[in-house]
Design a protein around this motif. Structure first.
Motif, mmCIF file in Angstrom:
data_model
loop_
_atom_site.group_PDB
_atom_site.id
_atom_site.type_symbol
_atom_site.label_atom_id
_atom_site.label_comp_id
_atom_site.label_asym_id
_atom_site.label_seq_id
_atom_site.Cartn_x
_atom_site.Cartn_y
_atom_site.Cartn_z
ATOM 1 N N GLY A 1 0.802 -1.208 0.000
ATOM 2 C CA GLY A 1 0.000 0.000 0.000
ATOM 3 C C GLY A 1 0.835 1.258 0.000
ATOM 4 N N ARG A 2 0.303 2.291 0.662
ATOM 5 C CA ARG A 2 0.915 3.618 0.691
ATOM 6 C C ARG A 2 1.629 3.815 2.023
ATOM 7 N N PHE A 3 2.922 4.157 1.949
ATOM 8 C CA PHE A 3 3.721 4.376 3.146
ATOM 9 C C PHE A 3 3.737 5.863 3.508
ATOM 10 N N LEU A 4 4.427 6.204 4.587
ATOM 11 C CA LEU A 4 4.350 7.549 5.162
ATOM 12 C C LEU A 4 4.732 8.657 4.184
ATOM 13 N N ALA A 5 5.773 8.445 3.399
ATOM 14 C CA ALA A 5 6.240 9.488 2.483
ATOM 15 C C ALA A 5 5.449 9.523 1.184
ATOM 16 N N GLY A 6 4.427 8.684 1.061
ATOM 17 C CA GLY A 6 3.623 8.641 -0.150
ATOM 18 C C GLY A 6 4.085 7.612 -1.155
ATOM 19 N N ASP A 7 5.214 6.953 -0.907
ATOM 20 C CA ASP A 7 5.680 5.910 -1.817
ATOM 21 C C ASP A 7 4.799 4.675 -1.663
ATOM 22 N N ARG A 8 4.500 4.056 -2.783
ATOM 23 C CA ARG A 8 3.623 2.885 -2.795
ATOM 24 C C ARG A 8 4.434 1.643 -3.141
ATOM 25 N N GLY A 9 4.096 0.562 -2.488
ATOM 26 C CA GLY A 9 4.817 -0.670 -2.765
ATOM 27 C C GLY A 9 4.561 -1.722 -1.707
ATOM 28 N N THR A 10 5.539 -2.594 -1.523
ATOM 29 C CA THR A 10 5.371 -3.786 -0.698
ATOM 30 C C THR A 10 6.551 -3.952 0.243
ATOM 31 N N ARG A 11 6.244 -4.383 1.446
ATOM 32 C CA ARG A 11 7.286 -4.806 2.378
ATOM 33 C C ARG A 11 7.003 -6.244 2.775
ATOM 34 N N ILE A 12 8.006 -7.095 2.650
ATOM 35 C CA ILE A 12 7.883 -8.511 2.991
ATOM 36 C C ILE A 12 8.757 -8.798 4.205
ATOM 37 N N THR A 13 8.176 -9.479 5.178
ATOM 38 C CA THR A 13 8.892 -9.851 6.394
ATOM 39 C C THR A 13 8.872 -11.362 6.543
ATOM 40 N N LEU A 14 10.034 -11.944 6.760
ATOM 41 C CA LEU A 14 10.168 -13.375 7.023
ATOM 42 C C LEU A 14 10.495 -13.566 8.497
ATOM 43 N N SER A 15 9.795 -14.487 9.147
ATOM 44 C CA SER A 15 9.988 -14.712 10.579
ATOM 45 C C SER A 15 10.161 -16.193 10.862
ATOM 46 N N ARG A 16 10.962 -16.471 11.877
ATOM 47 C CA ARG A 16 11.188 -17.847 12.330
ATOM 48 C C ARG A 16 11.069 -17.873 13.845
ATOM 49 N N PHE A 17 10.295 -18.828 14.349
ATOM 50 C CA PHE A 17 9.934 -18.909 15.759
ATOM 51 C C PHE A 17 10.703 -20.048 16.420
ATOM 52 N N PHE A 18 11.332 -19.759 17.574
ATOM 53 C CA PHE A 18 12.078 -20.764 18.328
ATOM 54 C C PHE A 18 11.609 -20.743 19.783
ATOM 55 N N ASN A 19 10.568 -21.491 20.087
ATOM 56 C CA ASN A 19 10.113 -21.633 21.470
ATOM 57 C C ASN A 19 9.949 -20.281 22.163
ATOM 58 N N GLY A 20 9.320 -19.349 21.481
ATOM 59 C CA GLY A 20 9.069 -18.034 22.060
ATOM 60 C C GLY A 20 9.955 -16.950 21.501
ATOM 61 N N LEU A 21 11.183 -17.286 21.148
ATOM 62 C CA LEU A 21 12.082 -16.313 20.534
ATOM 63 C C LEU A 21 11.804 -16.273 19.035
ATOM 64 N N GLU A 22 11.740 -15.070 18.491
ATOM 65 C CA GLU A 22 11.404 -14.920 17.076
ATOM 66 C C GLU A 22 12.439 -14.046 16.375
ATOM 67 N N LEU A 23 12.944 -14.535 15.249
ATOM 68 C CA LEU A 23 13.850 -13.773 14.397
ATOM 69 C C LEU A 23 13.088 -13.321 13.160
ATOM 70 N N SER A 24 13.303 -12.070 12.751
ATOM 71 C CA SER A 24 12.607 -11.528 11.588
ATOM 72 C C SER A 24 13.576 -10.723 10.735
ATOM 73 N N ALA A 25 13.287 -10.689 9.448
ATOM 74 C CA ALA A 25 14.028 -9.839 8.516
ATOM 75 C C ALA A 25 13.050 -9.327 7.478
ATOM 76 N N TRP A 26 13.211 -8.061 7.074
ATOM 77 C CA TRP A 26 12.282 -7.510 6.093
ATOM 78 C C TRP A 26 13.032 -6.798 4.973
ATOM 79 N N TYR A 27 12.320 -6.656 3.849
ATOM 80 C CA TYR A 27 12.871 -5.996 2.660
ATOM 81 C C TYR A 27 11.702 -5.371 1.918
ATOM 82 N N SER A 28 11.927 -4.197 1.318
ATOM 83 C CA SER A 28 10.822 -3.470 0.694
ATOM 84 C C SER A 28 11.109 -3.173 -0.770
ATOM 85 N N TRP A 29 10.020 -3.074 -1.520
ATOM 86 C CA TRP A 29 10.058 -2.594 -2.904
ATOM 87 C C TRP A 29 8.977 -1.524 -3.032
#
Length: 690
Positions: free
Chosen positions: A586-614
């Motif tokens: 959708g539309r982000f704060l500065a008016g740029d439109r696009g997509t952000r994808i976040t990948l997450s991995r769960f380890f017994n309560g602890l979660e690692l995430s990484a994201w990248y946008s276009w």
């Protein structure tokens, strides 16, 4: 040179002879220690070994003129990711002799690598891995390689073939985006690549010896910041030797002699993600004899409160006893259900044949289970397993929206939270590493179902944040330094309403000072589908910037009066891998439109995430934002790993550039996807069985 080549060929011949003639002890341990940059390897070169799934490693190494600070993790079996900051000792960073860079010190580089062991070692076959090093940005240490390792205990033999850093010629910088020549131009990769390899000998699980052949042509690596000053000529030797010592299971010390001229040191520590440092144990509740003559409702309320529940309501309907409570302690909902059922089994008399338990959050019903009292008692007496009880009950239901009319006891009107804070501000010209350390806290009042008034305060007694950069063309985050420089600030002052509608539709509306930099209105709706395998939602906000000096006022002289966001949100849960993929379009704060994808991995309560946008960055007139892709990593750490007892408290920390305005959103105190969390059919079933 011919002498080195003959020696390396001799190593290769021995390697293949041993591979073909002897059985092996399959597996990567104990030969999965860190190379100079933190990824699993020998010294300067990688092996086909990877860390065990769920392992995390951090460390420091120095082999002049390189000093590295690194971290590595294995989020999935056979996959290893590592990131590092390399400092080039004695090489001053000062582009174009700008005075803004005077406080930066030595030149530094950030990079990441990945390795996938796509073929595990067998009795006669080697482990084989594909590695991609530094595919993004300045690419000072890029390479793609294929490598195989064969263990004939106590020896581990490695032979690899790679380009770039290990090849005949340096690879060009990439800027934004990624470049992987082994995929985009395999012919050039093949022509540029060279062999590397070595042997690790481990007479003990505590120490090993390393002999390595490194083909790196330092004098030709012109993208390397150290080349011009230190590597005008070839290094004296391509052979490296080292000693690897593990004084304890979680620490390693490596000492080496590299390039025929430099002493190397590598210090690292590793641990299992999600493994409690202190074993988690909650004492089971037992009723004192003097309370057994009290009224039933009073006994149940007292027992449930002592067991970690609040907002407790009791209601009888014929032969069915209905209990409602808010889980105040247990990270996993099935664990809370099990504790509550054991309490009921000890107190509820035989006149009630059916028990119905509903768990709530802020008065909103999330999960309910109905079971026969007889089955619950057999479970408490350990004559039924948890899975057998679950099969006999109607299961954990989430499509509920009714609460008991009975009076709630131990009602939690006020709630609070405290979080240790450590925020970093990296790569500013005035200094590479800026930080602020302190604590943040919040206090909430929940006067009715789903409604809260929230105030937050944060203080940073240690604060070195400053910047010589000016805000960019459409500043939505690049002008946040004045907010970050304050040692004490009102982080939020807001009202929030969450509601659950029929059909498992959730809604949220927030208004006020929503975060440190922005205030306004923020809304969201969400719903789980397919038992929670998929979540879909919509969200949006209309906000203004807050005044840097007056926490209760809005900024008057901003480049834009109001900012609007609008998103379609989706989360794909993959329970088998304990992973999730989040998509925000959708539309982000500065008016740029696009997509952000976040990948997450769960380890017994602890979660690692990484994201990248276009996003479409054509609206930015500055070169820093135009064409940029926002990216970052985050970790969510549960308090239960350190406490020694169960807890729902988690702390989230993220690391991303503060110096860009692309693909930015406001911070949300509550996200509906996270509010729903694992309280969906697919995860409730899995967590109960586990």
């Amino acid at each position: 040179m011919l002498r080195y080549l003959n020696a390396f060929l001799w190593v290769c011949v021995c390697w293949f002879a041993l591979w073909c003639s002897a059985p092996a002890q399959a597996g990567d341990e104990p030969f999965n220690g860190p190379a100079n940059w933190g990824g699993t390897g020998l010294l300067e070169t990688p092996t086909a070994r990877v860390m065990p799934e769920g392992k995390f490693r951090v460390g420091f190494s120095q082999v002049d003129p390189y000093r590295r600070y690194y971290g590595a993790v294995s989020p999935l079996k056979g996959l290893e990711l590592d990131g590092k900051v390399t400092e080039f000792l004695g090489v001053t960073a000062n582009p174009n002799s700008s005075p803004d860079w005077e406080g930066y010190g030595n030149d530094k580089d950030k990079s990441f690598d990945l390795k996938h062991q796509f073929l595990a070692e067998g009795k006669y076959r080697p482990a084989v891995a594909l590695g991609i090093m530094d595919p993004h940005g300045t690419r000072k240490f890029p390479s793609q390689y294929l490598v195989m390792s064969k263990q004939i205990y106590p020896f581990d033999f490695t032979l690899g073939f790679g380009n770039g850093r290990y090849g005949k010629n340096p690879l060009p910088a990439q800027g934004e985006g990624f470049r992987v020549e082994i995929l985009s131009d395999p012919r050039s990769w093949l022509e540029d690549s060279q062999f590397f390899g070595g042997i690790e000998f481990a007479p003990s699980e505590r120490f090993s010896f390393i002999l390595e052949y490194s083909p790196i042509r330092y004098e030709k690596q012109t993208g390397d910041s150290a080349q011009a000053k230190y590597f005008q000529e070839p290094v004296p030797s391509k052979w490296n030797i080292g000693l690897r010592w593990k004084p304890v299971d979680w620490a390693e010390i490596d000492v080496s002699w590299q390039r025929g001229e430099q002493l190397g040191v590598n210090l690292s520590t590793s641990f299992d993600l999600g493994k409690p440092l202190v074993p988690i144990y909650d004492h089971p509740w037992r009723e004192k004899p003097e309370f057994r003559s009290d009224p039933l409702a009073e006994r149940l309320i007292r027992a449930l409160y002592a067991s970690g529940f609040r907002d407790i309501g009791i209601e009888a309907s014929g032969d069915e006893l209905r209990v409602e409570a808010a889980n105040d302690r247990y990270f996993y909902t099935p664990a809370a259900v099990e504790v509550a059922l054991r309490v009921l089994a000890q107190i509820v008399p035989p006149e009630f044949t059916t028990l119905r338990l509903t768990l709530t959050d802020r008065g909103i019903p999330l999960v309910a289970l109905t079971a026969l009292r007889e089955d619950v008692c057999l479970f408490h007496q350990e004559k039924l397993t948890a899975n057998q009880l679950y099969a006999l009950s109607d299961g954990l239901k989430t499509d509920i929206n009714e609460t008991l009319a009975a009076e709630k006891h131990y009602r939690r009107y006020f709630d609070y939270g405290l979080k240790p804070e450590f925020q970093t501000f990296l790569n500013d010209p005035s200094g590479f590493f800026k930080y602020r350390a302190g604590v943040s806290g919040w206090l909430s009042l929940t006067p009715w179902r789903g409604g809260s008034f929230i105030a937050g305060l944060q203080g940073f007694p240690l604060n070195t944040v400053s910047s010589s950069n000016e805000p960019l063309s459409k500043p939505v985050r690049t002008d946040n330094v004045p907010y970050m420089e304050k040692n004490v600030s009102l982080s939020m002052l807001m009202a929030e309403q969450i509601r659950k509608f029929d059909g498992e539709i959730y809604g949220r509306l927030s208004a006020g000072m929503l975060e440190v930099q922005y205030g306004g209105i923020d809304g969201e709706i969400a719903r789980p589908f397919l038992g929670g395998r998929l979540m879909l939602g919509l969200s949006g906000s209309v906000v203004k910037k807050r005044d840097e000096d007056d926490p209760l006022k809005f900024k008057e002289d901003d480049w834009k009066d109001t900012y609007t966001t609008a998103f379609v949100n989706a989360r794909l849960n993959i329970p088998r891998l304990e992973s999730a993929i989040d998509i925000k379009y959708g539309r982000f704060l500065a008016g740029d439109r696009g997509t952000r994808i976040t990948l997450s991995r769960f380890f017994n309560g602890l979660e690692l995430s990484a994201w990248y946008s276009w996003t479409d960055t054509d609206g930015f007139s500055d070169s820093h934002n135009r064409g940029y892709h926002d990216k970052g990593i985050a970790v969510t750490i549960p308090l239960r790993l350190f406490k020694g007892s169960d807890s729902r408290t988690v702390y989230k920390y993220s690391l991303s550039p503060w110096t860009r305005d692309v693909a930015q959103d406001i911070d949300h105190h509550t996200s509906l996807f996270d509010f729903i969390g694992r309280n969906t059919g697919i995860y409730l079933d899995k967590d109960w069985r586990n």
